[in-house]
Design a protein around this motif. Structure first.
Motif, PDB file in Angstrom:
ATOM      1  N   VAL A  97      56.437  22.259  42.952  1.00 25.41           N
ATOM      2  CA  VAL A  97      57.193  21.027  43.218  1.00 25.41           C
ATOM      3  C   VAL A  97      56.567  19.863  42.441  1.00 25.41           C
ATOM      4  CG1 VAL A  97      58.010  19.436  45.001  1.00 25.41           C
ATOM      5  CG2 VAL A  97      57.840  21.889  45.499  1.00 25.41           C
ATOM      6  N   GLU A  98      57.321  19.376  41.473  1.00 29.09           N
ATOM      7  CA  GLU A  98      56.838  18.320  40.567  1.00 29.09           C
ATOM      8  C   GLU A  98      57.643  17.038  40.733  1.00 29.09           C
ATOM      9  OE1 GLU A  98      54.860  16.942  38.712  1.00 29.09           O
ATOM     10  OE2 GLU A  98      54.116  18.115  37.042  1.00 29.09           O
ATOM     11  N   ASP A  99      57.044  15.938  40.354  1.00 30.26           N
ATOM     12  CA  ASP A  99      57.771  14.674  40.362  1.00 30.26           C
ATOM     13  C   ASP A  99      58.699  14.563  39.162  1.00 30.26           C
ATOM     14  OD1 ASP A  99      55.691  14.534  38.538  1.00 30.26           O
ATOM     15  OD2 ASP A  99      54.780  12.736  39.372  1.00 30.26           O
ATOM     16  N   LEU A 100      58.187  14.958  37.998  1.00 30.27           N
ATOM     17  CA  LEU A 100      58.936  14.716  36.771  1.00 30.27           C
ATOM     18  C   LEU A 100      58.535  15.709  35.689  1.00 30.27           C
ATOM     19  CD1 LEU A 100      59.301  11.113  35.363  1.00 30.27           C
ATOM     20  CD2 LEU A 100      59.025  13.025  33.843  1.00 30.27           C
ATOM     21  N   VAL A 101      59.519  16.249  34.996  1.00 28.71           N
ATOM     22  CA  VAL A 101      59.211  17.091  33.832  1.00 28.71           C
ATOM     23  C   VAL A 101      59.512  16.270  32.587  1.00 28.71           C
ATOM     24  CG1 VAL A 101      59.548  19.291  32.666  1.00 28.71           C
ATOM     25  CG2 VAL A 101      59.887  19.144  35.135  1.00 28.71           C
ATOM     26  N   ASP A 102      58.491  16.107  31.783  1.00 30.03           N
ATOM     27  CA  ASP A 102      58.596  15.259  30.594  1.00 30.03           C
ATOM     28  C   ASP A 102      58.527  16.168  29.367  1.00 30.03           C
ATOM     29  OD1 ASP A 102      58.643  12.655  29.422  1.00 30.03           O
ATOM     30  OD2 ASP A 102      56.498  12.719  29.122  1.00 30.03           O
ATOM     31  N   LEU A 107      53.890  21.740  33.241  1.00 30.55           N
ATOM     32  CA  LEU A 107      54.520  22.828  33.988  1.00 30.55           C
ATOM     33  C   LEU A 107      54.337  24.183  33.322  1.00 30.55           C
ATOM     34  CD1 LEU A 107      57.826  21.608  35.544  1.00 30.55           C
ATOM     35  CD2 LEU A 107      55.881  22.666  36.648  1.00 30.55           C
ATOM     36  N   ARG A 108      54.376  24.190  32.015  1.00 26.23           N
ATOM     37  CA  ARG A 108      54.127  25.443  31.275  1.00 26.23           C
ATOM     38  C   ARG A 108      52.752  25.980  31.670  1.00 26.23           C
ATOM     39  NH1 ARG A 108      57.335  28.571  29.534  1.00 26.23           N
ATOM     40  NH2 ARG A 108      56.092  29.811  30.942  1.00 26.23           N
ATOM     41  N   TYR A 109      51.777  25.087  31.680  1.00 25.20           N
ATOM     42  CA  TYR A 109      50.409  25.464  32.032  1.00 25.20           C
ATOM     43  C   TYR A 109      50.353  25.988  33.473  1.00 25.20           C
ATOM     44  CZ  TYR A 109      45.509  25.073  33.287  1.00 25.20           C
ATOM     45  OH  TYR A 109      44.253  25.362  33.746  1.00 25.20           O
ATOM     46  N   LEU A 110      50.973  25.266  34.384  1.00 24.77           N
ATOM     47  CA  LEU A 110      50.919  25.656  35.803  1.00 24.77           C
ATOM     48  C   LEU A 110      51.639  26.969  36.048  1.00 24.77           C
ATOM     49  CD1 LEU A 110      51.493  22.229  37.584  1.00 24.77           C
ATOM     50  CD2 LEU A 110      49.371  23.556  37.451  1.00 24.77           C
ATOM     51  N   ASP A 137      59.814  24.744  26.294  1.00 25.74           N
ATOM     52  CA  ASP A 137      60.905  25.066  27.197  1.00 25.74           C
ATOM     53  C   ASP A 137      60.358  25.642  28.506  1.00 25.74           C
ATOM     54  OD1 ASP A 137      63.592  25.342  27.897  1.00 25.74           O
ATOM     55  OD2 ASP A 137      63.539  27.464  27.354  1.00 25.74           O
ATOM     56  N   VAL A 138      60.674  25.000  29.601  1.00 34.39           N
ATOM     57  CA  VAL A 138      60.296  25.525  30.913  1.00 34.39           C
ATOM     58  C   VAL A 138      61.570  25.577  31.753  1.00 34.39           C
ATOM     59  CG1 VAL A 138      58.732  25.268  32.890  1.00 34.39           C
ATOM     60  CG2 VAL A 138      58.147  24.212  30.738  1.00 34.39           C
TER      61      VAL A 138
END
Ligand code: XMP
Ligand code: MG
Length: 182
Positions: A97-102, A107-110, A137-138
């Motif tokens: 659960v993220e606030d924002l994907v920039d 997110l790729r790392y996580l 791309d995620v």
């Protein structure tokens, strides 16, 4: 704090409606499955707290804290774990659960990090998406609201550690960004 706002980009009402919808979809999709929600500190906390109260199935929750090297308005893609999760995610369904994907680099790392720990699957839920800035791309299974390429604060998001408690997603006055370089 309020005097620093130039524009409200996403209202609290729009956020609330979206969060309800996402909670409903998640509850339906993960019915009967072991679901672990992992909140990304600190920005994801406000969204996380709202979202879980619209999820009607049993869940486990945990948090990870990461920092990306670089200045405050740009992600470098080099991610450092400050606090890892405590629970075992083997054979469980994971939802980040993220606030924002920039850029998508965080997110790729996580996603790669958690996928190496033997879960059933790892999916992503974000409150906000800035697709125009994507570098990697995620896939985002649960996307909240798509925003233009503007630096935003509020609803968990900060500038220099401040403004996280603004209930709407806002753009600050240029003078605020100009006066503070860290
Ligand atoms: P990447 O680029 O890795 O970064 O997808 C995602 C993280 O960067 C932060 N970020 C922002 N924080 N206002 C913020 O307060 C913004 O406009 C913004 N854009 C990116 C944020 O922490 C996000 O999780
Ligand atoms: Mg974040």
């Amino acid at each position: 704090m309020f005097e620093d706002i130039q524009e409200v980009l996403v209202t609290r009402e729009a956020l609330e409606e979206k969060v309800k919808e996402l909670g409903k979809r998640i509850s339906k999709d993960y019915e009967g499955k072991e679901l672990v929600l992992i909140g990304v500190l600190k920005g994801g906390v406000v969204f996380f707290a709202d979202l879980i109260r619209h999820i009607t199935i049993p869940i486990e929750m945990d948090f990870i804290s990461v920092s990306s090297y670089g200045n405050s308005t740009k992600s470098s893609g080099v991610v450092r774990i400050i606090k890892d999760i405590d629970i075992d995610i083997t054979n469980k369904h994971v939802l980040i659960v993220e606030d924002l994907v920039d850029t998508g680099l965080t997110l790729r790392y996580l996603k790669d990090l958690f996928e190496d720990r033997g879960p059933k699957d790892v999916k992503v839920c974000t409150a906000l998406d800035k697709p125009s800035r994507r570098k990697v791309d995620v896939p985002i299974a649960y996307n909240g609201i798509t925003i233009p390429d503007k630096f935003v604060v509020g609803y968990g998001l900060d500038f220099g550690g401040k403004y996280r408690n603004l209930p709407d997603v806002c753009v600050l006055k240029e003078s605020v960004y100009d006066n503070k370089v860290d």
